[in-house]
Motif scaffolding. Structure first.
Motif, PDB file in Angstrom:
ATOM      1  N   PHE A 183      -0.568  63.478  96.331  1.00 38.17           N
ATOM      2  CA  PHE A 183      -1.364  62.307  96.720  1.00 38.17           C
ATOM      3  C   PHE A 183      -2.836  62.622  96.955  1.00 38.17           C
ATOM      4  O   PHE A 183      -3.277  62.830  98.085  1.00 38.17           O
ATOM      5  CB  PHE A 183      -0.720  61.648  97.937  1.00 38.17           C
ATOM      6  N   TYR A 184      -3.584  62.635  95.850  1.00 34.79           N
ATOM      7  CA  TYR A 184      -5.036  62.813  95.884  1.00 34.79           C
ATOM      8  C   TYR A 184      -5.644  61.721  95.012  1.00 34.79           C
ATOM      9  O   TYR A 184      -4.971  61.143  94.165  1.00 34.79           O
ATOM     10  CB  TYR A 184      -5.441  64.176  95.309  1.00 34.79           C
ATOM     11  N   GLY A 185      -6.944  61.519  95.163  1.00 35.80           N
ATOM     12  CA  GLY A 185      -7.657  60.594  94.288  1.00 35.80           C
ATOM     13  C   GLY A 185      -7.007  59.219  94.268  1.00 35.80           C
ATOM     14  O   GLY A 185      -6.635  58.658  95.291  1.00 35.80           O
ATOM     15  N   PRO A 235       1.833  76.616  98.711  1.00 40.00           N
ATOM     16  CA  PRO A 235       0.714  77.578  98.656  1.00 40.00           C
ATOM     17  C   PRO A 235      -0.314  77.093  97.643  1.00 40.00           C
ATOM     18  O   PRO A 235      -0.421  77.622  96.538  1.00 40.00           O
ATOM     19  CB  PRO A 235       1.391  78.880  98.200  1.00 40.00           C
ATOM     20  N   CYS A 236      -1.058  76.064  98.022  1.00 40.45           N
ATOM     21  CA  CYS A 236      -1.890  75.342  97.051  1.00 40.45           C
ATOM     22  C   CYS A 236      -2.900  76.262  96.370  1.00 40.45           C
ATOM     23  O   CYS A 236      -3.610  77.019  97.025  1.00 40.45           O
ATOM     24  CB  CYS A 236      -2.603  74.182  97.747  1.00 40.45           C
ATOM     25  N   MET A 237      -2.962  76.180  95.063  1.00 39.25           N
ATOM     26  CA  MET A 237      -3.876  76.966  94.224  1.00 39.25           C
ATOM     27  C   MET A 237      -3.668  78.477  94.408  1.00 39.25           C
ATOM     28  O   MET A 237      -4.518  79.264  94.025  1.00 39.25           O
ATOM     29  CB  MET A 237      -5.350  76.634  94.537  1.00 39.25           C
ATOM     30  N   HIS A 238      -2.581  78.883  95.016  1.00 39.57           N
ATOM     31  CA  HIS A 238      -2.359  80.306  95.367  1.00 39.57           C
ATOM     32  C   HIS A 238      -3.512  80.836  96.207  1.00 39.57           C
ATOM     33  O   HIS A 238      -3.889  82.004  96.115  1.00 39.57           O
ATOM     34  CB  HIS A 238      -2.184  81.165  94.111  1.00 39.57           C
ATOM     35  N   GLY A 239      -4.065  79.946  97.003  1.00 40.75           N
ATOM     36  CA  GLY A 239      -5.201  80.321  97.849  1.00 40.75           C
ATOM     37  C   GLY A 239      -6.494  79.758  97.294  1.00 40.75           C
ATOM     38  O   GLY A 239      -6.686  79.675  96.078  1.00 40.75           O
ATOM     39  N   TRP A 240      -7.355  79.363  98.196  1.00 39.42           N
ATOM     40  CA  TRP A 240      -8.645  78.733  97.840  1.00 39.42           C
ATOM     41  C   TRP A 240      -9.557  79.733  97.133  1.00 39.42           C
ATOM     42  O   TRP A 240      -9.790  80.833  97.641  1.00 39.42           O
ATOM     43  CB  TRP A 240      -9.282  78.263  99.151  1.00 39.42           C
ATOM     44  N   GLY A 241     -10.071  79.344  95.989  1.00 39.99           N
ATOM     45  CA  GLY A 241     -11.017  80.209  95.275  1.00 39.99           C
ATOM     46  C   GLY A 241     -10.417  81.568  94.945  1.00 39.99           C
ATOM     47  O   GLY A 241     -11.126  82.575  94.944  1.00 39.99           O
ATOM     48  N   PRO A 255     -13.354  74.472  93.627  1.00 40.05           N
ATOM     49  CA  PRO A 255     -12.291  75.467  93.818  1.00 40.05           C
ATOM     50  C   PRO A 255     -10.904  74.930  93.463  1.00 40.05           C
ATOM     51  O   PRO A 255      -9.981  75.700  93.228  1.00 40.05           O
ATOM     52  CB  PRO A 255     -12.380  75.795  95.316  1.00 40.05           C
ATOM     53  N   CYS A 256     -10.727  73.611  93.468  1.00 39.69           N
ATOM     54  CA  CYS A 256      -9.478  73.025  92.985  1.00 39.69           C
ATOM     55  C   CYS A 256      -9.817  71.650  92.426  1.00 39.69           C
ATOM     56  O   CYS A 256     -10.855  71.078  92.781  1.00 39.69           O
ATOM     57  CB  CYS A 256      -8.445  72.933  94.109  1.00 39.69           C
ATOM     58  N   PRO A 257      -8.950  71.096  91.571  1.00 41.36           N
ATOM     59  CA  PRO A 257      -9.319  69.841  90.902  1.00 41.36           C
ATOM     60  C   PRO A 257      -9.599  68.690  91.863  1.00 41.36           C
ATOM     61  O   PRO A 257     -10.330  67.770  91.525  1.00 41.36           O
ATOM     62  CB  PRO A 257      -8.093  69.527  90.037  1.00 41.36           C
ATOM     63  N   SER A 258      -9.023  68.735  93.069  1.00 39.13           N
ATOM     64  CA  SER A 258      -9.196  67.614  93.999  1.00 39.13           C
ATOM     65  C   SER A 258     -10.240  67.879  95.072  1.00 39.13           C
ATOM     66  O   SER A 258     -10.441  67.050  95.961  1.00 39.13           O
ATOM     67  CB  SER A 258      -7.860  67.303  94.682  1.00 39.13           C
ATOM     68  N   ALA A 259     -10.891  69.032  95.019  1.00 40.95           N
ATOM     69  CA  ALA A 259     -11.767  69.444  96.127  1.00 40.95           C
ATOM     70  C   ALA A 259     -12.894  68.456  96.432  1.00 40.95           C
ATOM     71  O   ALA A 259     -13.433  68.459  97.545  1.00 40.95           O
ATOM     72  CB  ALA A 259     -12.339  70.828  95.836  1.00 40.95           C
ATOM     73  N   GLY A 310      -1.304  75.959 103.449  1.00 38.15           N
ATOM     74  CA  GLY A 310      -1.066  74.762 102.626  1.00 38.15           C
ATOM     75  C   GLY A 310      -2.301  74.344 101.865  1.00 38.15           C
ATOM     76  O   GLY A 310      -3.067  75.183 101.396  1.00 38.15           O
ATOM     77  N   CYS A 311      -2.474  73.050 101.768  1.00 36.74           N
ATOM     78  CA  CYS A 311      -3.517  72.479 100.899  1.00 36.74           C
ATOM     79  C   CYS A 311      -4.716  72.028 101.735  1.00 36.74           C
ATOM     80  O   CYS A 311      -4.579  71.210 102.636  1.00 36.74           O
ATOM     81  CB  CYS A 311      -2.901  71.304 100.148  1.00 36.74           C
ATOM     82  N   ARG A 312      -5.878  72.529 101.388  1.00 38.36           N
ATOM     83  CA  ARG A 312      -7.101  72.177 102.125  1.00 38.36           C
ATOM     84  C   ARG A 312      -7.471  70.701 101.902  1.00 38.36           C
ATOM     85  O   ARG A 312      -7.961  70.028 102.787  1.00 38.36           O
ATOM     86  CB  ARG A 312      -8.280  73.069 101.711  1.00 38.36           C
ATOM     87  N   CYS A 313      -7.253  70.234 100.697  1.00 43.60           N
ATOM     88  CA  CYS A 313      -7.614  68.837 100.401  1.00 43.60           C
ATOM     89  C   CYS A 313      -6.733  67.891 101.209  1.00 43.60           C
ATOM     90  O   CYS A 313      -7.207  66.903 101.764  1.00 43.60           O
ATOM     91  CB  CYS A 313      -7.466  68.562  98.912  1.00 43.60           C
ATOM     92  N   GLN A 314      -5.442  68.219 101.266  1.00 46.79           N
ATOM     93  CA  GLN A 314      -4.520  67.369 102.008  1.00 46.79           C
ATOM     94  C   GLN A 314      -4.841  67.397 103.512  1.00 46.79           C
ATOM     95  O   GLN A 314      -4.776  66.383 104.191  1.00 46.79           O
ATOM     96  CB  GLN A 314      -3.093  67.852 101.772  1.00 46.79           C
TER      97      GLN A 314
HETATM   98 FE1  FES Z   1      -4.738  71.712  97.464  1.00 44.62          FE
HETATM   99 FE2  FES Z   1      -7.251  71.085  96.788  1.00 44.62          FE
HETATM  100  S1  FES Z   1      -5.418  70.163  96.081  1.00 44.62           S
HETATM  101  S2  FES Z   1      -6.574  72.796  97.933  1.00 44.62           S
END
Ligand code: FES
Length: 354
Positions: A183-185, A235-241, A255-259, A310-314
């Motif tokens: 659930f993004y965008g 483990p979103c994106m296997h870690g940020w950046g 750093p990720c498509p939804s950032a 987890g996910c930074r965007c979430q």
């Molecule tokens: Fe999970 Fe951006 S979608 S870090």
């Protein structure tokens, strides 16, 4: 913390798309055509990415076939030694076009499918698309390329998981990704309409398990869990950046498509700063690398090196701070917002994209 070089790059060549899927994870505000990078700028991005260490290039969108320079960009990426994956809706992918793209260096195609039957698929896509996808799959197979069929699962197609698996087999897929909606965008706007029920998720699991056994060695079946219904964050994106970067159609490097949803960060643009500098030195890429940024309960959690909180965007979307633990985690003090979102809801209509 010293970052390793990226392995992959998602190149979102355009946000233009012939489909109107309600689960689209692209931003609410799309990049207009007149703000897209030019052919030369994309060539430079690809060259810089390869120099930085990128080996896999995913040409995506929107619909990458909407870019007339796609063949040239494929050839350029291939010439640099990159593995080129085309991520497409299949609309406009004729036999001639596919053969040309394969000749120029596309090595794998990921084709989206919306549902098992044409009528429902076209309703979800908001376009007469399903027929074209069958033709596109045939063109991909004829070109001798491996095919991944990608299906975003949600409340309106979850009951079709078995039939979708049969369809993927019929299309000649080597790999099937059954991905519960993230659930993004635009998808976040449709969350209530898209949220699968517990009963749907419970029914799908044995079907997927049986298919994995039946298709072993022929079709790889990947099932991406519905993380709102999980108690552990992904483990979103296997870690940020850590492994991959995204370049948006206007050259913004993420750093990720939804950032883009994290409005507390500033993102650099590849037209203003070299890609390597953005990867290693930018504030956005360094914001959540390593563990220093973590708050409790992540900071002292044994799983912090496994799921990275987890996910930074979430975390940002649901709690207002990307440093917080992803509220999907049962230990998060914000977990209640997730529980509320999965509470049984009556069927509500989609808001179609575009
Ligand atoms: Fe999970 Fe951006 S979608 S870090």
């Amino acid at each position: 913390m010293t970052a390793s070089p990226p392995f992959g790059m998602l190149a979102e060549l355009t946000h233009r798309c012939p489909l109107h899927c309600p689960y689209c994870s692209n931003p609410l505000e799309l990049v207009r055509r007149d703000r897209e990078l030019t052919t030369d700028q994309w060539r430079s991005v690809l060259t810089q990415a390869r120099a930085l260490g990128v080996l896999q290039v995913h040409l995506s969108g929107g619909e990458p076939l909407a870019r007339r320079d796609l063949p040239e960009l494929v050839g350029h990426a291939h010439g640099l030694g990159c593995y080129v994956n085309l991520v497409t809706s299949g609309l406009g992918l004729t036999h001639e076009r596919m053969a040309d793209l394969a000749r120029r260096g596309v090595e794998h195609v990921q084709l989206s499918v919306q549902a098992a039957d044409e009528e429902r698929a076209d309703i979800i896509a908001g376009a007469r698309a399903a027929k074209h996808k069958k033709a596109a799959a045939a063109a991909i197979r004829e070109a001798g390329l491996p095919l991944t069929v990608n299906v975003v699962l949600h409340r309106r197609n979850h009951d079709q998981v078995g039939a979708i698996i049969d369809l993927a087999e019929e299309l000649g897929a080597d790999r099937l990704e059954l991905a519960n909606t993230q659930f993004y965008g635009w998808a976040l706007r449709n969350r209530a309409a898209l949220m699968p029920t517990r009963a749907q998720l419970d029914a799908a699991e044995p079907v997927v398990r049986a298919a994995r056994r039946r298709l072993a060695g022929r079709v790889e079946v990947v099932y991406v869990l519905a993380d709102y219904q999980d108690r552990l964050p992904k483990p979103c994106m296997h870690g940020w950046g850590a492994r991959q970067l995204t370049v948006a159609p206007d050259g913004t490097v993420l750093p990720c498509p939804s950032a883009h949803v994290i409005t507390s960060l500033e993102f650099d643009n590849v037209t203003e700063r070299p890609l390597a500098e953005i990867w290693y030195e930018s504030s956005s890429f360094n914001a959540y690398r390593g563990e220093e940024w973590m708050r409790e309960p992540c900071r002292s959690c044994d799983r912090r090196g496994v799921d990275f909180g987890g996910c930074r965007c979430q975390a940002f979307l649901l709690t207002g701070a990307a440093e917080n633990t992803d509220p999907v985690c049962a230990l998060s003090p914000h977990h209640g917002v997730v529980e509320q979102a999965v509470a049984p809801a009556v069927d509500v209509p989609f808001v179609m994209r575009g």
